[in-house]
Design a protein around this motif. Structure first.
Motif, PDB file in Angstrom:
ATOM      1  N   LEU A 160       0.868  -1.178   0.000  1.00 23.35           N
ATOM      2  CA  LEU A 160       0.000   0.000   0.000  1.00 23.35           C
ATOM      3  C   LEU A 160       0.908   1.231   0.000  1.00 23.35           C
ATOM      4  O   LEU A 160       1.630   1.475   0.966  1.00 23.35           O
ATOM      5  CB  LEU A 160      -0.895   0.009   1.237  1.00 23.35           C
ATOM      6  N   THR A 161       0.882   1.978  -1.092  1.00 20.57           N
ATOM      7  CA  THR A 161       1.781   3.119  -1.215  1.00 20.57           C
ATOM      8  C   THR A 161       1.256   4.101  -2.259  1.00 20.57           C
ATOM      9  O   THR A 161       0.639   3.685  -3.239  1.00 20.57           O
ATOM     10  CB  THR A 161       3.197   2.658  -1.625  1.00 20.57           C
ATOM     11  N   PRO A 162       1.493   5.395  -2.043  1.00 18.49           N
ATOM     12  CA  PRO A 162       1.150   6.363  -3.094  1.00 18.49           C
ATOM     13  C   PRO A 162       2.153   6.347  -4.244  1.00 18.49           C
ATOM     14  O   PRO A 162       1.892   6.901  -5.313  1.00 18.49           O
ATOM     15  CB  PRO A 162       1.193   7.710  -2.353  1.00 18.49           C
ATOM     16  N   ASP A 163       3.318   5.716  -4.022  1.00 22.44           N
ATOM     17  CA  ASP A 163       4.377   5.674  -5.046  1.00 22.44           C
ATOM     18  C   ASP A 163       4.387   4.324  -5.750  1.00 22.44           C
ATOM     19  O   ASP A 163       5.439   3.678  -5.890  1.00 22.44           O
ATOM     20  CB  ASP A 163       5.742   5.934  -4.395  1.00 22.44           C
ATOM     21  N   LYS A 164       3.245   3.884  -6.197  1.00 22.27           N
ATOM     22  CA  LYS A 164       3.084   2.555  -6.781  1.00 22.27           C
ATOM     23  C   LYS A 164       4.072   2.273  -7.918  1.00 22.27           C
ATOM     24  O   LYS A 164       4.656   1.185  -7.995  1.00 22.27           O
ATOM     25  CB  LYS A 164       1.643   2.426  -7.293  1.00 22.27           C
ATOM     26  N   SER A 165       4.298   3.245  -8.787  1.00 20.32           N
ATOM     27  CA  SER A 165       5.149   3.010  -9.961  1.00 20.32           C
ATOM     28  C   SER A 165       6.587   2.684  -9.572  1.00 20.32           C
ATOM     29  O   SER A 165       7.266   1.903 -10.250  1.00 20.32           O
ATOM     30  CB  SER A 165       5.121   4.231 -10.887  1.00 20.32           C
ATOM     31  N   ASP A 166       7.071   3.267  -8.467  1.00 24.46           N
ATOM     32  CA  ASP A 166       8.441   2.984  -8.014  1.00 24.46           C
ATOM     33  C   ASP A 166       8.613   1.513  -7.683  1.00 24.46           C
ATOM     34  O   ASP A 166       9.648   0.909  -7.984  1.00 24.46           O
ATOM     35  CB  ASP A 166       8.773   3.818  -6.772  1.00 24.46           C
ATOM     36  N   TYR A 167       7.595   0.939  -7.048  1.00 20.76           N
ATOM     37  CA  TYR A 167       7.674  -0.461  -6.619  1.00 20.76           C
ATOM     38  C   TYR A 167       7.381  -1.414  -7.771  1.00 20.76           C
ATOM     39  O   TYR A 167       7.965  -2.497  -7.844  1.00 20.76           O
ATOM     40  CB  TYR A 167       6.695  -0.691  -5.468  1.00 20.76           C
ATOM     41  N   GLU A 168       6.482  -1.026  -8.658  1.00 18.75           N
ATOM     42  CA  GLU A 168       6.185  -1.872  -9.820  1.00 18.75           C
ATOM     43  C   GLU A 168       7.445  -2.086 -10.666  1.00 18.75           C
ATOM     44  O   GLU A 168       7.707  -3.194 -11.142  1.00 18.75           O
ATOM     45  CB  GLU A 168       5.100  -1.222 -10.679  1.00 18.75           C
ATOM     46  N   ALA A 169       8.229  -1.028 -10.823  1.00 13.45           N
ATOM     47  CA  ALA A 169       9.444  -1.127 -11.632  1.00 13.45           C
ATOM     48  C   ALA A 169      10.480  -2.042 -11.002  1.00 13.45           C
ATOM     49  O   ALA A 169      11.384  -2.535 -11.687  1.00 13.45           O
ATOM     50  CB  ALA A 169      10.032   0.273 -11.832  1.00 13.45           C
ATOM     51  N   ALA A 170      10.342  -2.287  -9.700  1.00 13.92           N
ATOM     52  CA  ALA A 170      11.333  -3.096  -8.978  1.00 13.92           C
ATOM     53  C   ALA A 170      10.809  -4.491  -8.631  1.00 13.92           C
ATOM     54  O   ALA A 170      11.367  -5.156  -7.762  1.00 13.92           O
ATOM     55  CB  ALA A 170      11.745  -2.368  -7.698  1.00 13.92           C
ATOM     56  N   GLU A 171       9.783  -4.956  -9.329  1.00 12.61           N
ATOM     57  CA  GLU A 171       9.183  -6.256  -8.979  1.00 12.61           C
ATOM     58  C   GLU A 171      10.205  -7.389  -9.038  1.00 12.61           C
ATOM     59  O   GLU A 171      10.220  -8.271  -8.176  1.00 12.61           O
ATOM     60  CB  GLU A 171       8.003  -6.572  -9.901  1.00 12.61           C
ATOM     61  N   ALA A 172      11.078  -7.376 -10.024  1.00 10.75           N
ATOM     62  CA  ALA A 172      12.085  -8.444 -10.136  1.00 10.75           C
ATOM     63  C   ALA A 172      13.020  -8.444  -8.923  1.00 10.75           C
ATOM     64  O   ALA A 172      13.472  -9.501  -8.478  1.00 10.75           O
ATOM     65  CB  ALA A 172      12.892  -8.270 -11.417  1.00 10.75           C
ATOM     66  N   ILE A 173      13.296  -7.264  -8.378  1.00  4.18           N
ATOM     67  CA  ILE A 173      14.176  -7.172  -7.209  1.00  4.18           C
ATOM     68  C   ILE A 173      13.472  -7.747  -5.980  1.00  4.18           C
ATOM     69  O   ILE A 173      14.080  -8.444  -5.172  1.00  4.18           O
ATOM     70  CB  ILE A 173      14.587  -5.703  -6.961  1.00  4.18           C
ATOM     71  N   PHE A 174      12.173  -7.469  -5.850  1.00  8.26           N
ATOM     72  CA  PHE A 174      11.403  -8.037  -4.740  1.00  8.26           C
ATOM     73  C   PHE A 174      11.362  -9.566  -4.852  1.00  8.26           C
ATOM     74  O   PHE A 174      11.452 -10.266  -3.846  1.00  8.26           O
ATOM     75  CB  PHE A 174       9.974  -7.475  -4.731  1.00  8.26           C
ATOM     76  N   THR A 175      11.227 -10.063  -6.059  1.00  5.51           N
ATOM     77  CA  THR A 175      11.186 -11.513  -6.266  1.00  5.51           C
ATOM     78  C   THR A 175      12.501 -12.152  -5.839  1.00  5.51           C
ATOM     79  O   THR A 175      12.520 -13.203  -5.179  1.00  5.51           O
ATOM     80  CB  THR A 175      10.914 -11.822  -7.748  1.00  5.51           C
ATOM     81  N   ARG A 176      13.596 -11.502  -6.173  1.00 10.07           N
ATOM     82  CA  ARG A 176      14.916 -12.085  -5.907  1.00 10.07           C
ATOM     83  C   ARG A 176      15.369 -11.877  -4.462  1.00 10.07           C
ATOM     84  O   ARG A 176      15.940 -12.774  -3.847  1.00 10.07           O
ATOM     85  CB  ARG A 176      15.942 -11.470  -6.859  1.00 10.07           C
ATOM     86  N   LEU A 177      15.098 -10.700  -3.905  1.00  8.75           N
ATOM     87  CA  LEU A 177      15.674 -10.358  -2.608  1.00  8.75           C
ATOM     88  C   LEU A 177      14.698 -10.405  -1.432  1.00  8.75           C
ATOM     89  O   LEU A 177      15.124 -10.480  -0.282  1.00  8.75           O
ATOM     90  CB  LEU A 177      16.297  -8.947  -2.670  1.00  8.75           C
ATOM     91  N   ALA A 178      13.400 -10.347  -1.718  1.00  6.06           N
ATOM     92  CA  ALA A 178      12.426 -10.296  -0.621  1.00  6.06           C
ATOM     93  C   ALA A 178      11.507 -11.516  -0.591  1.00  6.06           C
ATOM     94  O   ALA A 178      10.523 -11.542   0.155  1.00  6.06           O
ATOM     95  CB  ALA A 178      11.590  -9.019  -0.718  1.00  6.06           C
ATOM     96  N   GLY A 179      11.811 -12.529  -1.395  1.00 10.46           N
ATOM     97  CA  GLY A 179      11.004 -13.752  -1.376  1.00 10.46           C
ATOM     98  C   GLY A 179       9.588 -13.556  -1.863  1.00 10.46           C
ATOM     99  O   GLY A 179       8.665 -14.264  -1.442  1.00 10.46           O
ATOM    100  N   ALA A 180       9.380 -12.600  -2.774  1.00  8.52           N
ATOM    101  CA  ALA A 180       8.027 -12.323  -3.281  1.00  8.52           C
ATOM    102  C   ALA A 180       7.717 -13.233  -4.468  1.00  8.52           C
ATOM    103  O   ALA A 180       8.504 -13.335  -5.404  1.00  8.52           O
ATOM    104  CB  ALA A 180       7.914 -10.869  -3.696  1.00  8.52           C
TER     105      ALA A 180
END
Length: 201
Positions: free
Chosen positions: A83-103
């Protein structure tokens, strides 16, 4: 240009490797050692992008810390709700979340019920992770309660030792201080275990 500049900056620390790479690339001059030092280019100064990436890093650190608290295996993947007002920042980093945050995947709803989720709050986002996807809650609670009892027993043992005047007076100061440090550590662990149990409940 960026790669060439990076090689030049690395050259004082890795002279042979950077020279070998530089020689294999299109270049001017005989050696990287006598090439022109990189100059600052404002075109590569991107404060907004850096700030956005800092937000992503902060959120990933929070998720990783929570997974560590809950003893979640690195291989275990889970859906992550942000939940964030900066949605686009996190969408662009989805691959990083998958690799580093177990998403396993990310979603960005306008609102989300936190019931059944572990909640992680950062300055720019609130993250919900479904606990049932991470661990067997009942087993983890049982394990934590066992740890709670063991830690409390250790606290009682050390407190009894420190309350013994003969021990405090006769033992070397280093030994007494070590026992006090143990007590502080056990009490800190106890607080963390209780907090984790409350989160799981």
């Amino acid at each position: 240009w960026v790669f060439s500049s990076a090689l030049k900056l690395l050259h004082p620390f890795m002279p042979f490797i950077t020279e070998e790479i530089w020689q294999s690339l299109p270049h001017e001059g005989e050696s990287i050692m006598v090439s022109e030092w990189p100059k600052f280019d404002e075109a590569f100064d991107m404060p907004a992008e850096k700030q956005a990436f800092d937000h992503v890093i902060e959120t990933i650190k929070g998720i990783r810390a929570r997974r560590a608290e809950m003893n979640v295996p690195v291989s275990k993947k889970t859906h992550v709700i942000i939940l964030t007002p900066d949605k686009s920042d996190y969408e662009a980093a989805e691959a990083i979340f998958t690799r580093l945050a177990g998403a396993s995947s990310l979603s960005f709803p306008a609102d989300h019920d936190p019931d059944g989720c572990s909640v992680i709050a950062t300055e720019h986002a609130i993250v919900h992770i479904p606990v049932a996807e991470l661990i067997d809650v009942e087993k983890e609670l049982a394990r934590l309660n066992e740890e709670l009892v063991k830690t409390q027993n250790e606290i009682d043992r050390v407190k009894a030792k420190l309350s013994n005047e003969q021990f405090v007076q006769r033992a070397p100061e280093k030994v007494v201080n070590a026992e006090r440090a143990k007590l502080d550590g056990f009490e800190h662990t106890l607080v963390n275990i209780r907090a984790t149990i409350e989160k799981l409940k």
